[in-house]
Each structure stands twice: as C-alpha cells, then as structure tokens.
Design an enzyme around this catalytic site. Structure first.
Site, PDB file in Angstrom:
ATOM      1  N   HIS A  43      -3.173   7.159   3.038  1.00 40.92           N
ATOM      2  CA  HIS A  43      -3.622   5.903   2.425  1.00 40.92           C
ATOM      3  C   HIS A  43      -4.988   5.549   3.007  1.00 40.92           C
ATOM      4  O   HIS A  43      -5.230   5.701   4.210  1.00 40.92           O
ATOM      5  CB  HIS A  43      -2.597   4.809   2.735  1.00 40.92           C
ATOM      6  CG  HIS A  43      -3.082   3.443   2.396  1.00 40.92           C
ATOM      7  ND1 HIS A  43      -3.664   3.149   1.179  1.00 40.92           N
ATOM      8  CD2 HIS A  43      -3.095   2.281   3.106  1.00 40.92           C
ATOM      9  CE1 HIS A  43      -3.995   1.871   1.159  1.00 40.92           C
ATOM     10  NE2 HIS A  43      -3.673   1.328   2.320  1.00 40.92           N
ATOM     11  N   ASN A  98     -10.297  -0.027  -0.092  1.00 36.62           N
ATOM     12  CA  ASN A  98      -8.826  -0.004  -0.058  1.00 36.62           C
ATOM     13  C   ASN A  98      -8.288  -0.499  -1.399  1.00 36.62           C
ATOM     14  O   ASN A  98      -8.332  -1.697  -1.683  1.00 36.62           O
ATOM     15  CB  ASN A  98      -8.338  -0.888   1.092  1.00 36.62           C
ATOM     16  CG  ASN A  98      -6.817  -0.889   1.213  1.00 36.62           C
ATOM     17  OD1 ASN A  98      -6.114  -0.372   0.353  1.00 36.62           O
ATOM     18  ND2 ASN A  98      -6.324  -1.488   2.285  1.00 36.62           N
ATOM     19  N   CYS A 110       0.821  -1.222   0.000  1.00 41.56           N
ATOM     20  CA  CYS A 110       0.000   0.000   0.000  1.00 41.56           C
ATOM     21  C   CYS A 110       0.853   1.270   0.000  1.00 41.56           C
ATOM     22  O   CYS A 110       0.349   2.358  -0.275  1.00 41.56           O
ATOM     23  CB  CYS A 110      -0.932   0.018   1.196  1.00 41.56           C
ATOM     24  SG  CYS A 110      -2.052  -1.368   1.185  1.00 41.56           S
TER      25      CYS A 110
HETATM   26  O1  UT7 Z   1      -3.835  -1.282   3.383  1.00 39.35           O
HETATM   27  C1  UT7 Z   1      -2.790  -1.456   4.330  1.00 39.35           C
HETATM   28  C2  UT7 Z   1      -3.013  -2.551   5.232  1.00 39.35           C
HETATM   29  N1  UT7 Z   1      -4.359  -2.792   5.684  1.00 39.35           N
HETATM   30  C3  UT7 Z   1      -4.864  -2.158   6.722  1.00 39.35           C
HETATM   31  O2  UT7 Z   1      -4.338  -1.180   7.201  1.00 39.35           O
HETATM   32  C4  UT7 Z   1      -6.086  -2.759   7.350  1.00 39.35           C
HETATM   33  C5  UT7 Z   1      -5.936  -2.756   8.846  1.00 39.35           C
HETATM   34  N2  UT7 Z   1      -6.964  -3.462   9.587  1.00 39.35           N
HETATM   35  C6  UT7 Z   1      -8.261  -3.069   9.659  1.00 39.35           C
HETATM   36  O3  UT7 Z   1      -8.687  -2.171   8.977  1.00 39.35           O
HETATM   37  C7  UT7 Z   1      -9.157  -3.742  10.684  1.00 39.35           C
HETATM   38  O4  UT7 Z   1      -8.365  -4.513  11.550  1.00 39.35           O
HETATM   39  C8  UT7 Z   1     -10.266  -4.633  10.064  1.00 39.35           C
HETATM   40  C9  UT7 Z   1     -11.312  -3.764   9.389  1.00 39.35           C
HETATM   41  C10 UT7 Z   1      -9.661  -5.626   9.088  1.00 39.35           C
HETATM   42  C11 UT7 Z   1     -10.974  -5.416  11.164  1.00 39.35           C
HETATM   43  O5  UT7 Z   1     -11.471  -4.534  12.162  1.00 39.35           O
HETATM   44  P1  UT7 Z   1     -11.197  -4.815  13.694  1.00 39.35           P
HETATM   45  O6  UT7 Z   1     -11.907  -3.788  14.449  1.00 39.35           O
HETATM   46  O7  UT7 Z   1      -9.720  -4.918  13.864  1.00 39.35           O
HETATM   47  O8  UT7 Z   1     -11.917  -6.194  13.916  1.00 39.35           O
HETATM   48  P2  UT7 Z   1     -11.315  -7.601  14.402  1.00 39.35           P
HETATM   49  O9  UT7 Z   1     -10.451  -8.192  13.342  1.00 39.35           O
HETATM   50  O10 UT7 Z   1     -10.738  -7.441  15.779  1.00 39.35           O
HETATM   51  O11 UT7 Z   1     -12.630  -8.448  14.525  1.00 39.35           O
HETATM   52  C12 UT7 Z   1     -13.692  -8.110  15.419  1.00 39.35           C
HETATM   53  C13 UT7 Z   1     -14.841  -9.060  15.180  1.00 39.35           C
HETATM   54  C14 UT7 Z   1     -14.426 -10.517  15.104  1.00 39.35           C
HETATM   55  O12 UT7 Z   1     -15.434 -11.289  15.703  1.00 39.35           O
HETATM   56  P3  UT7 Z   1     -15.293 -11.815  17.232  1.00 39.35           P
HETATM   57  O13 UT7 Z   1     -14.059 -12.663  17.224  1.00 39.35           O
HETATM   58  O14 UT7 Z   1     -15.151 -10.574  18.059  1.00 39.35           O
HETATM   59  O15 UT7 Z   1     -16.566 -12.558  17.432  1.00 39.35           O
HETATM   60  C15 UT7 Z   1     -14.401 -10.823  13.622  1.00 39.35           C
HETATM   61  O16 UT7 Z   1     -14.648 -12.184  13.341  1.00 39.35           O
HETATM   62  O17 UT7 Z   1     -15.455  -8.756  13.917  1.00 39.35           O
HETATM   63  C16 UT7 Z   1     -15.556  -9.963  13.146  1.00 39.35           C
HETATM   64  N3  UT7 Z   1     -15.477  -9.615  11.729  1.00 39.35           N
HETATM   65  C17 UT7 Z   1     -16.561  -9.300  10.997  1.00 39.35           C
HETATM   66  N4  UT7 Z   1     -17.873  -9.221  11.314  1.00 39.35           N
HETATM   67  C18 UT7 Z   1     -18.717  -8.853  10.341  1.00 39.35           C
HETATM   68  C19 UT7 Z   1     -14.373  -9.533  10.956  1.00 39.35           C
HETATM   69  N5  UT7 Z   1     -14.730  -9.169   9.708  1.00 39.35           N
HETATM   70  C20 UT7 Z   1     -16.077  -9.016   9.716  1.00 39.35           C
HETATM   71  C21 UT7 Z   1     -17.026  -8.660   8.738  1.00 39.35           C
HETATM   72  N6  UT7 Z   1     -18.316  -8.588   9.085  1.00 39.35           N
HETATM   73  N7  UT7 Z   1     -16.662  -8.352   7.469  1.00 39.35           N
END
Ligand code: UT7
Length: 337
Positions: free
Chosen positions: A256, A286, A116
C-alpha cells in the site's frame, strides 16, 4: 473427488482523474513545502477529481479496462466487490452503481469497507467465494476519491490524500496458481486514530457537524505510521512462513502506498532490495484502497512480471485493518497502448 479451486488474476485496469496537483500547488494552499512533502512522504504529485464526479465514474472506467484486458464480457461477471470509504452515497452501494454502468446483470454486488486495506479484503473475499465453487468470475475494484473528504486547511492530511481507481478480474482455475495464500486482521480499539466522525448514524449531517468539520478524514499520522510499519512487516513474514515461501521467492513486493518511509521499512524488514518493491507514490499519493490495484495494473502493462512470478501485496489502514496476499502471476502481460 472435489477439485480444489484457485483464483487467478486474468485482467487489470486503472483510472485516474486527469487533473494533477503538485506539491508546489499545495504550497499555495497550506503552510508546507515541496521539500517537506517529498522527504517525509515520497509524494511529488497526485490526481484530484473534479467537483461533481463520483467514485463510481473512476471505478467503472478501471473495471471496463480490467474486463477488456481479461477478455471477459460484463455479462459474464458473477460478483462485483468494490472496496471504498468514499462511496457515491451511503446506499445503494457503489458496487451496484458500477454494475449498472457496466451492464453486468448476473453479478451480485457488495461494497467492502476496510480503509486502505480494502482491496486486499476484497481480493481475499473473492478468493474464498471462488474456492467454494459458487462463483467463477469476480471483479474486485479499489476506488477512492479522498479529495472529497479532505480538509484542505489541514496540512497533516491534505498533502497525502488523493483520488484514483484500480480493478482486477479474478477467475476460477483448477491449476494451482493465482492467490497462493492470504491473511487479514483488524484492531477496532484503535479506530479513533484514523476516522471520519460525521455522516453516519452517530453524527448525521447538521449545521453543527459541518462547522465542526466532522465530514473530513482525521488522522493521528505519527501513531498510524508506527503501527503500519510494525504490522506490514509482521504479517508479510508470517504469510511467507504459512505459504512456505522464502524471501528470494518474491519477485515483487506491492505495498500500500501511504508513505515511502513505511514502504522502505517493510522492504528492510523483509530484506528485499528496493528494486524488488513497486513504488508509484511519487505520482499518485495515497489513494487508499486504490493504491494496490493501480500498482498491479501498471506492473501488468509495463510487463514487470511474467507467468510464475510471485507478488506479495500488503496493506494497512483505517479500522485498524490489515491484509496480505501472495499472488502467483499467471497471465501474459498486456502491452500498454
Ligand atoms: O493509508 C493508511 C494510513 N495512513 C498512513 O499510513 C499515513 C501514516 N503517517 C504518515 O505518513 C506520517 O506520519 C505523516 C506524513 C502524516 C507525517 O510525518 P511525520 O514524520 O510523522 O511528521 P509528524 O506528524 O511527526 O510532524 C512533524 C512536524 C510537525 O511539526 P513540529 O510539531 O515538529 O513543529 C508537524 O506540524 O511536521 C509538521 N508537519 C508539516 N510541515 C510541513 C505536518 N505536516 C506538514 C506539512 N508540511 N504538510
């Protein structure tokens, strides 16, 4: 006396696939909701390429628009840099394919692989090539068709990733303007947190690697998130110090676009109000190396900056890699058609 040279942005362009996929469309594919995606990421919809379309198609359209905006003919290009992790093929480079499509026979061509942060890496490379006096007119493209390496059953990534291209034409100037300062960095020890295991020499394509889904992007989202927030804030502050700029000197932060919460955290760290931060993640998701040049093109065409304004562009991505550049805008804006 040797004259000091600066790289100014003289044209911008962008290109997005026409097909729009909304969060509601994704609710039909994976266990997710519009509400979750929007509140956790800021994304409402994204553009997705058709089957059979390569990255070079959108890279070339964005490049043609940037050249037209700059009033530069393809034959005048000395160098083409294409930042991408989704090249048409491992080789020849996508920059060589773009060269052929544009008809730019004088240009030397090179792809940049920095996830990225790729566009910033390309910009810094172009800046330094210009500063040496060896090259005068350089095209830098950020293009990504992430949909081609997306596991559409993985809700943790498929709701984020998208397709698009953006481009900028840089030209040597003897005036102190354009790129005022830059910084790049990497930490290869954390590469496993955002990677694609298959397709290279480690895991060439076999039935087994395909079954194991090695040809898709894998991300430990939460880990990447934490590093991105920390690093984007740190390097932005550091660059302002090095260049001798104050926060008040920034007309627009162009980060970004990976997650609105990362963008807001970076703005808070720099004590910038959100009306000084360019955000379009809601419409495009993204697009990795393409997010910053797409944003630049919109900023140019919407007339959001005027000559003398300073833009701070900052990115973080796979590798890990990161980069930041301060750009003094020097061109008259291009009214959108
Ligand atoms: O482009 C350069 C690199 N990329 C980035 O910079 C991306 C960086 N990361 C992020 O943007 C975020 O970490 C995400 C958007 C990917 C995820 O958000 P988060 O707040 O970090 O969520 P998490 O991974 O801690 O997951 C929280 C919960 C989980 O469920 P449990 O374990 O709490 O029951 C996931 O399974 O959200 C769940 N989850 C979803 N739920 C509904 C993960 N993806 C989804 C989804 N829909 N699409």
């Amino acid at each position: 006396m040797i004259k000091e040279l600066y790289a100014e942005v003289v044209g911008t362009g962008s290109a997005l696939p026409p097909k729009v996929v909304t969060n509601v469309d994704l609710e039909r594919i994976v266990d997710t909701s519009d509400e979750w995606i929007y509140t956790r990421t800021g994304i409402r919809e994204r553009h997705i390429a058709e089957e059979g379309e390569p990255a070079s198609k959108y890279a070339s359209i964005a490049a043609e628009r940037a050249l037209e905006d700059a009033g530069v003919r393809p034959e005048q290009l000395d160098f083409i840099l294409v930042a991408t992790v989704t090249p048409d093929t491992p080789f020849p480079s996508t920059s060589c394919i773009v060269q052929k499509k544009l008809g730019a026979p004088r240009a030397a061509c090179m792809d940049v692989s920095a996830g990225c942060s790729g566009f910033i890496y390309g910009l810094v490379t172009a800046d330094n090539l210009i500063k040496t006096g060896s090259y005068k007119t350089i095209l830098v493209v950020g293009v990504e068709l992430l949909s081609k390496i997306t596991d559409w059953t993985d809700r943790g990534t498929c709701v984020l990733l998208a397709d698009g291209a953006g481009a900028a034409v840089l030209r040597a100037s003897e005036k102190k303007t354009g790129i005022l300062g830059t910084h790049l960095g990497s930490d290869g020890s954390l590469g496993h947190l955002l990677h694609m295991p298959g397709g290279g020499s480690l895991n060439p394509a076999t039935h087994e690697t395909i079954e194991a889904k090695y040809h898709y992007l894998k991300m430990s989202g939460n880990e990447v998130f934490k590093h991105a927030v920390q690093v984007m804030g740190d390097i932005s502050e550091k660059l302002l110090d090095v260049v001798g700029l104050k926060r008040e000197d920034i007309s627009l932060l162009v980060p970004h676009q990976a997650n609105l919460r990362i963008i807001q955290a970076t703005a808070r760290r720099l004590k910038l109000p959100m009306d000084k931060v360019y955000v379009n993640i809601d419409r495009y998701g993204n697009t990795s190396s393409a997010t910053i040049p797409i944003a630049l093109d919109e900023i140019n065409r919407l007339g959001l900056v005027k000559p003398g304004d300073v833009l701070l562009m900052v990115a973080f991505g796979a590798g890990f890699t990161w980069g930041v550049a301060a750009l003094e805008w020097s061109k008259q804006n291009t009214p959108s058609s």
